[in-house]
Structures are given as structure tokens and as C-alpha cells.
Design a protein around this motif. Structure first.
Motif, mmCIF file in Angstrom:
data_model
loop_
_atom_site.group_PDB
_atom_site.id
_atom_site.type_symbol
_atom_site.label_atom_id
_atom_site.label_comp_id
_atom_site.label_asym_id
_atom_site.label_seq_id
_atom_site.Cartn_x
_atom_site.Cartn_y
_atom_site.Cartn_z
ATOM 1 N N GLU A 81 10.949 10.434 -11.580
ATOM 2 C CA GLU A 81 9.594 10.352 -11.047
ATOM 3 C C GLU A 81 9.642 11.187 -9.764
ATOM 4 O O GLU A 81 10.235 10.751 -8.778
ATOM 5 C CB GLU A 81 9.237 8.896 -10.704
ATOM 6 C CG GLU A 81 9.186 7.952 -11.891
ATOM 7 C CD GLU A 81 9.234 6.492 -11.465
ATOM 8 O OE1 GLU A 81 8.265 5.985 -10.889
ATOM 9 O OE2 GLU A 81 10.285 5.850 -11.697
ATOM 10 N N LEU A 91 5.867 9.538 -22.218
ATOM 11 C CA LEU A 91 7.335 9.525 -22.078
ATOM 12 C C LEU A 91 8.026 9.502 -23.438
ATOM 13 O O LEU A 91 9.046 10.172 -23.635
ATOM 14 C CB LEU A 91 7.765 8.330 -21.219
ATOM 15 C CG LEU A 91 7.979 8.577 -19.720
ATOM 16 C CD1 LEU A 91 9.145 9.522 -19.470
ATOM 17 C CD2 LEU A 91 6.759 9.085 -19.007
ATOM 18 N N ASP A 107 8.301 12.613 -14.760
ATOM 19 C CA ASP A 107 7.301 11.586 -15.062
ATOM 20 C C ASP A 107 6.322 11.553 -13.884
ATOM 21 O O ASP A 107 6.584 10.930 -12.860
ATOM 22 C CB ASP A 107 8.019 10.242 -15.242
ATOM 23 C CG ASP A 107 7.034 9.093 -15.445
ATOM 24 O OD1 ASP A 107 5.820 9.304 -15.272
ATOM 25 O OD2 ASP A 107 7.494 7.984 -15.769
ATOM 26 N N TYR A 167 11.093 3.332 -13.655
ATOM 27 C CA TYR A 167 10.174 2.677 -14.587
ATOM 28 C C TYR A 167 9.379 3.782 -15.262
ATOM 29 O O TYR A 167 8.709 4.576 -14.587
ATOM 30 C CB TYR A 167 9.223 1.719 -13.855
ATOM 31 C CG TYR A 167 8.167 1.148 -14.779
ATOM 32 C CD1 TYR A 167 8.478 0.101 -15.651
ATOM 33 C CD2 TYR A 167 6.878 1.669 -14.811
ATOM 34 C CE1 TYR A 167 7.525 -0.407 -16.517
ATOM 35 C CE2 TYR A 167 5.916 1.163 -15.674
ATOM 36 C CZ TYR A 167 6.256 0.130 -16.520
ATOM 37 O OH TYR A 167 5.310 -0.372 -17.391
ATOM 38 N N HIS A 168 9.469 3.835 -16.599
ATOM 39 C CA HIS A 168 8.774 4.901 -17.316
ATOM 40 C C HIS A 168 7.829 4.361 -18.383
ATOM 41 O O HIS A 168 7.373 5.123 -19.229
ATOM 42 C CB HIS A 168 9.790 5.864 -17.933
ATOM 43 C CG HIS A 168 10.636 6.563 -16.908
ATOM 44 N ND1 HIS A 168 10.117 7.485 -16.027
ATOM 45 C CD2 HIS A 168 11.964 6.445 -16.585
ATOM 46 C CE1 HIS A 168 11.085 7.933 -15.230
ATOM 47 N NE2 HIS A 168 12.207 7.309 -15.535
ATOM 48 N N GLY A 169 7.566 3.064 -18.355
ATOM 49 C CA GLY A 169 6.635 2.499 -19.322
ATOM 50 C C GLY A 169 7.267 1.391 -20.139
ATOM 51 O O GLY A 169 8.447 1.068 -19.951
ATOM 52 N N LYS A 175 -2.436 8.139 -16.458
ATOM 53 C CA LYS A 175 -3.193 7.429 -15.419
ATOM 54 C C LYS A 175 -4.402 8.199 -14.872
ATOM 55 O O LYS A 175 -5.516 8.037 -15.350
ATOM 56 C CB LYS A 175 -2.263 7.020 -14.285
ATOM 57 C CG LYS A 175 -1.320 5.879 -14.687
ATOM 58 C CD LYS A 175 -0.709 5.246 -13.481
ATOM 59 C CE LYS A 175 0.337 4.198 -13.802
ATOM 60 N NZ LYS A 175 -0.182 2.857 -14.017
ATOM 61 N N ASP A 209 -1.187 7.092 -23.205
ATOM 62 C CA ASP A 209 -0.926 6.461 -21.906
ATOM 63 C C ASP A 209 0.431 6.939 -21.386
ATOM 64 O O ASP A 209 1.113 7.720 -22.054
ATOM 65 C CB ASP A 209 -0.974 4.930 -22.015
ATOM 66 C CG ASP A 209 -0.096 4.422 -23.133
ATOM 67 O OD1 ASP A 209 1.017 4.953 -23.304
ATOM 68 O OD2 ASP A 209 -0.519 3.503 -23.851
ATOM 69 N N GLY A 210 0.799 6.434 -20.230
ATOM 70 C CA GLY A 210 2.039 6.905 -19.625
ATOM 71 C C GLY A 210 3.253 6.674 -20.512
ATOM 72 O O GLY A 210 4.116 7.548 -20.648
ATOM 73 N N SER A 211 3.304 5.518 -21.130
ATOM 74 C CA SER A 211 4.464 5.189 -21.962
ATOM 75 C C SER A 211 4.585 6.161 -23.134
ATOM 76 O O SER A 211 5.680 6.643 -23.447
ATOM 77 C CB SER A 211 4.346 3.765 -22.511
ATOM 78 O OG SER A 211 4.137 2.860 -21.458
ATOM 79 N N VAL A 234 3.293 10.364 -14.123
ATOM 80 C CA VAL A 234 2.234 9.457 -14.556
ATOM 81 C C VAL A 234 1.527 8.867 -13.335
ATOM 82 O O VAL A 234 0.310 8.746 -13.299
ATOM 83 C CB VAL A 234 2.828 8.365 -15.475
ATOM 84 C CG1 VAL A 234 1.837 7.236 -15.719
ATOM 85 C CG2 VAL A 234 3.246 8.987 -16.800
ATOM 86 N N MET A 235 2.297 8.499 -12.313
ATOM 87 C CA MET A 235 1.681 7.957 -11.094
ATOM 88 C C MET A 235 1.424 9.056 -10.058
ATOM 89 O O MET A 235 0.391 9.064 -9.411
ATOM 90 C CB MET A 235 2.597 6.869 -10.509
ATOM 91 C CG MET A 235 1.991 6.085 -9.357
ATOM 92 S SD MET A 235 2.171 6.881 -7.745
ATOM 93 C CE MET A 235 3.879 6.532 -7.380
ATOM 94 N N TRP A 265 -3.342 2.464 -9.916
ATOM 95 C CA TRP A 265 -2.927 3.849 -9.702
ATOM 96 C C TRP A 265 -3.616 4.838 -10.653
ATOM 97 O O TRP A 265 -3.090 5.929 -10.895
ATOM 98 C CB TRP A 265 -1.389 4.004 -9.811
ATOM 99 C CG TRP A 265 -0.596 2.846 -9.290
ATOM 100 C CD1 TRP A 265 -1.033 1.861 -8.451
ATOM 101 C CD2 TRP A 265 0.772 2.511 -9.565
ATOM 102 N NE1 TRP A 265 -0.036 0.957 -8.185
ATOM 103 C CE2 TRP A 265 1.083 1.327 -8.865
ATOM 104 C CE3 TRP A 265 1.771 3.120 -10.338
ATOM 105 C CZ2 TRP A 265 2.344 0.729 -8.908
ATOM 106 C CZ3 TRP A 265 3.026 2.507 -10.384
ATOM 107 C CH2 TRP A 265 3.305 1.333 -9.676
HETATM 108 C C1 LIG Z 1 5.922 6.490 -13.314
HETATM 109 C C2 LIG Z 1 5.322 5.774 -14.474
HETATM 110 N N1 LIG Z 1 5.607 6.176 -15.719
HETATM 111 C C3 LIG Z 1 5.072 5.581 -16.797
HETATM 112 C C4 LIG Z 1 4.219 4.519 -16.655
HETATM 113 C C5 LIG Z 1 3.628 3.851 -17.859
HETATM 114 O O1 LIG Z 1 2.280 4.168 -17.952
HETATM 115 P P1 LIG Z 1 1.297 3.283 -18.856
HETATM 116 O O2 LIG Z 1 1.172 1.964 -18.182
HETATM 117 O O3 LIG Z 1 0.026 4.073 -18.851
HETATM 118 O O4 LIG Z 1 1.905 3.196 -20.206
HETATM 119 C C6 LIG Z 1 3.892 4.057 -15.375
HETATM 120 C C7 LIG Z 1 3.008 2.911 -15.192
HETATM 121 O O5 LIG Z 1 2.863 2.356 -14.140
HETATM 122 C C8 LIG Z 1 4.451 4.710 -14.257
HETATM 123 O O6 LIG Z 1 4.197 4.319 -13.009
#
Ligand SMILES: Cc1ncc(COP(=O)(O)O)c(C=O)c1O
Length: 457
Positions: A225, A117, A259, A146-148, A288, A112-114, A261-262, A54
């Protein structure tokens, strides 16, 4: 076995992977890419069916992204953002703020996404305490969220398989039902096919639950999300749900953390998915696709009022005590700027719309298969849910590995994607041609037939 595959097996521990399984088979070692195609060390070519988990927007080895990174590399690759500014990060921050819209005014970069957040939740927590709304604020997030994988981001998540074993390490966050139309607990989704038309008729009972939760407690923030819950299985929210819960969060005094991220950077049809319902959050988390899928870089955007809560004299120590060594990385920011430019080309927008139409048409053929329960699409995000019984919507047990086996069969046929349980996601890079899109769906169909049978409904 290829030498590189041997090295991998000897030394590398892969994410979200049962390594015993991994050790049984020869891994695919990717060595190059061009557009939507990837090539392995043996010379076999694959379509990148999930945009490299993604992330990828405009394709691999894109000349404009390559040039932007090369140009930056000749200047400087990285300098610290701790007490120092840099050109591409400042330019990028301006683009993001202008693109995200009012009231978002400030950008905090991370990796990164985590981490995007983590930043959002620390800002929201401290903002809530400093403004006197609550001394020990909690967060509200959705079932299946799911946020990381960092501890804070994991604490906001509600997928038992990922989160349960770490429960002792996590802080408590409250969970509320998410809109999950295909398995709607309010029985709106009748056992018919193509229930999307029925979803529209519901009264968003699940939103009522969110409103009730927000009324009962002074939350720091509602975390969502927007429009699509990715790791929950590409679960798409019915139109109107987001707007309603965003209004409820505002009315209750809680912040809204989106969020994206995706969903960010055009995935769902708008630059940001919240834009589909004209919802601008108080904190917007991006990662992402931000660099076009080239480099790890993330951003948390926030409002002037959250920012102001951290202003004070030095000795008051109201500083936002958070940062990473690579915050504001110059190479990443240069890639993100180039990617932003590509994303906003008028012809690129037209192309993404055309891709949606091709996908919609191709996906139609999947409904005939009895092993397919639901075919969901929002923009260029697709989730195809495999079921043991389409009439009752009975899911395959995870140990049956239906999703995994279908994805393995797809890889043999030259299309890469990774299952989420029994859901097969397709997220094509935006450069994917019509012929490649058709091939992606055809390979998915053939793989379902190979693994689960050709029975029709
Ligand atoms: C909606 C969402 N938030 C956060 C994350 C975490 O991102 P990362 O893997 O870059 O830490 C993801 C990862 O798939 C995600 O889909």
C-alpha cells in the motif's frame, strides 16, 4: 427505537461488527447526505469524518455526479463486459491509463478493492509461471498489510486479528517488516513527541529487510500500500522507502503490485500515492474513491508485457479466466468519469492543499494530550494513535476499547469515523469546509478528553 433501526437489528448482519454489541444500542440509520454532512432518520446531522470508510471524494449528493449517473441511467444502467464493450468504461479506461502513466497500459475492471487485488494477484501469478520465472511463485507483502477480505486478498494480508482464524483457507504468502516509524523496531523513534523529524534521519533499515527477502526467493510480486498502510492504523511510510523497495522488486524480477484502494484519487496529495516517489507499479489496484464514493467499482491496471502473457490462439486457452457479472458497470463508469473530472479541476487541487494546511494547524493541539501518542498525516489521511502511556508508547489493550469509545463520543457530538484499534482516522471528503475541518478535530479532542481524560504531557 426508530422503525428502520428495528428492521436493521432484526435482519442485517454488519461487516467487522460484534453483533452482540450492535444489538445493545440503537444504530444510526443514515437517510440522506449533502456535501460532507450526513443526516440520520431522527434528523440528527453528522460530519462524515472518514468519507464513509475512505470512499467519498467530493461530498454526498454532488450535483455533477448525480447528473452523470442520471444521464447514464437514461441510456442504460448495465451491460456485460463479457464479449461486449461500453462507452463509459472505455472512456474511463483511457483516463486511468493516461493518469497512471507509463508503463501501465491496460485496465481490467471489477467490483471493489478486494476483487481488484484478486485480479492483480492472479495476473502476477500466471505471468510469473508463463514467463518461466517460477513454477510455484509466492507473494511478499508487509506486516500489517490489509488488501481485502476475499480469500486471495486475505492471503496477502498480515493482520492477525483479521486473518488468523481463516489461515486454513488461505495460501501462504511471505511477510516482511513494514516501516512503522512510531514503533520502529530499530529504535529510531526516540521517546519524544513529534518524532516525524527523527524518522527522516533513519537509513530505512526496514527496506533492507525487504531487499534481503527479494534476493532470497523468486517472488511473483511485492505487494504494497504505497505511502500509507490504511487498516494497519494509517501507518505512514518514511519518504524514500517506497522508491527503494520498488527498485529492489524490479532488480529481483518480481512485479510490484500497488494497492491504492485507499490512497488513490488524491488522498495523499497526488492522484496516486506512488506518484509522490515517482513509482509506477506493474499492477495498480484502484477502488473506493474511483466513483467518488458513489458506486462499487474497481480497476486493476497493468503493463503491456503482463497483458501479452495472456495472448494466444483461442485453443491455447491462455485467456485470463476471471470476471464478474458487473465488470465495467456503465453507471459506475459514468460516475467515475465525472469524479475524475472533479478531481482534476485546478481549483480542486488548490483546495485540497489548503485543507492539508488547516488540518496540520488544527491537529497540532492534540499533541498536548497525554492519551495521544502519535498524530500522523499524509495529505488528507490522518491517524491519531491513542496510548496508555505516551512515554513508553504502551498501547491500550484492545479490550479497553479506547478507540471505539472515543468514536462513540465523537458520534454523539456529530462526527462519524470508525476506529482502527486505538487509531482514530480522519479522512475528510474534499468538499469539507475549513470550519468543518476545525469542528472535526475539536470534536476528536473533546471526545478524547471525555473518554481518556484531559491530562497534559
Ligand atoms: C488498502 C486496501 N486494499 C483493499 C481493500 C479492500 O477493499 P474493499 O473493501 O472495497 O473490498 C481495502 C479496504 O479497506 C483497503 O484499505
Amino acid at each position: 427505537m426508530h422503525k428502520l433501526a428495528q428492521l436493521d437489528r432484526r435482519y442485517v448482519w454488519h461487516p467487522f461488527t460484534q453483533m452482540r454489541d450492535w444489538e445493545r444500542a440503537e444504530p444510526i440509520v443514515l437517510v440522506r447526505g449533502k456535501g460532507a454532512m450526513l443526516e440520520d432518520a431522527q434528523g440528527k446531522k453528522y460530519l462524515d469524518g472518514n468519507a464513509s470508510i475512505w470512499t467519498n471524494l467530493h461530498g454526498h449528493n454532488h450535483p455533477k455526479l448525480n447528473r452523470a449517473i442520471e444521464r447514464q441511467l437514461k441510456q442504460v444502467a448495465h451491460t456485460s463486459a463479457l464479449g461486449l464493450a461500453n462507452k463509459p468504461a472505455s472512456l474511463l479506461a483511457e483516463k486511468l491509463v493516461k493518469g497512471a502513466g507509463c508503463p501501465l497500459k491496460k485496465v481490467f475492471f471489477s467490483d471493489d478493492g478486494s476483487t481488484a487485488l484478486e485480479v492483480a494477484l492472479k495476473m502476477a501469478y500466471e505471468f510469473t509461471r508463463r514467463t518461466g520465472r517460477s513454477r510455484a511463485p509466492r507473494f511478499l507483502s508487509l506486516d500489517g498489510a490489509y488488501h481485502g477480505d476475499t480469500i486471495g486478498a486475505t492471503s496477502l494480508g498480515h493482520i492477525d486479528l483479521f486473518h488468523k482464524s481463516y489461515s486454513g483457507l488461505l495460501f501462504k504468502s511471505d511477510k516482511v517488516a513494514a516501516p512503522a516509524c512510531y514503533r520502529c523496531p530499530f529504535n529510531r523513534a526516540k521517546p519524544q513527541r513529534r518524532d516525524a523529524r527523527l524518522y527522516a534521519k533513519c537509513n530505512h533499515e526496514c527496506a533492507t529487510q525487504v531487499e534481503q527477502k527479494l534476493e532470497r526467493r523468486k517472488y511473483a510480486a511485492l505487494v504494497v500500500e504505497p505511502r500509507v498502510q490504511g487498516a494497519a492504523g494509517m501507518v505512514m511510510h518514511p519518504p524514500g522507502w517506497l522508491k527503494r523497495v520498488a527498485a529492489a522488486a524490479r532488480a529481483s524480477g518480481a512485479l510490484l503490485i500497488a494497492d491504492e484502494v485507499m490512497t488513490g484519487f488524491g488522498r495523499t496529495g497526488k492522484v496516486f500515492a506512488g506518484g509522490k516517489e515517482k513509482v509506477v507499479p506493474d499492477l495498480l489496484c484502484l477502488a473506493k474513491g474511483m466513483t467518488g464514493g458513489y458506486l462499487p467499482m474497481a480497476a486493476t491496471l497493468t503493463t503491456q508485457s503482463v497483458y501479452n502473457a495472456f495472448l494466444g490462439e483461442y485453443e491455447e486457452f491462455k485467456t485470463f479466466f476471471h470476471g464478474h457479472s458487473y465488470t465495467g458497470n456503465q453507471l459506475g463508469a459514468a460516475a467515475a468519469l465525472a469524479s475524475w473530472g472533479l478531481l482534476h479541476q485546478p481549483k480542486a487541487k488548490v483546495r485540497r492543499k489548503a485543507m492539508e494546511r488547516v488540518l496540520e494547524h488544527e491537529l497540532d493541539s492534540l499533541w498536548a494530550l497525554a492519551a495521544v501518542g502519535d498524530v500522523r498525516r499524509e495529505g488528507l489521511v490522518v491517524g491519531v494513535e491513542l496510548v496508555a502511556d505516551w512515554k513508553t508508547r504502551r498501547a491500550f489493550a484492545l479490550k479497553d476499547r479506547a478507540g471505539f469509545s472515543v468514536c462513540e463520543a465523537m458520534a454523539r457530538r456529530g462526527v462519524l469515523t470508525r476506529p482502527i484499534g486505538n487509531v482514530i482516522p480522519l479522512l475528510p471528503p474534499y468538499c469539507t469546509t475549513d470550519a468543518q475541518l476545525r469542528r472535526m478535530v475539536r470534536v476528536l479532542r473533546e471526545s478524547i478528553v471525555e473518554v481518556l481524560g484531559a491530562r497534559q504531557v
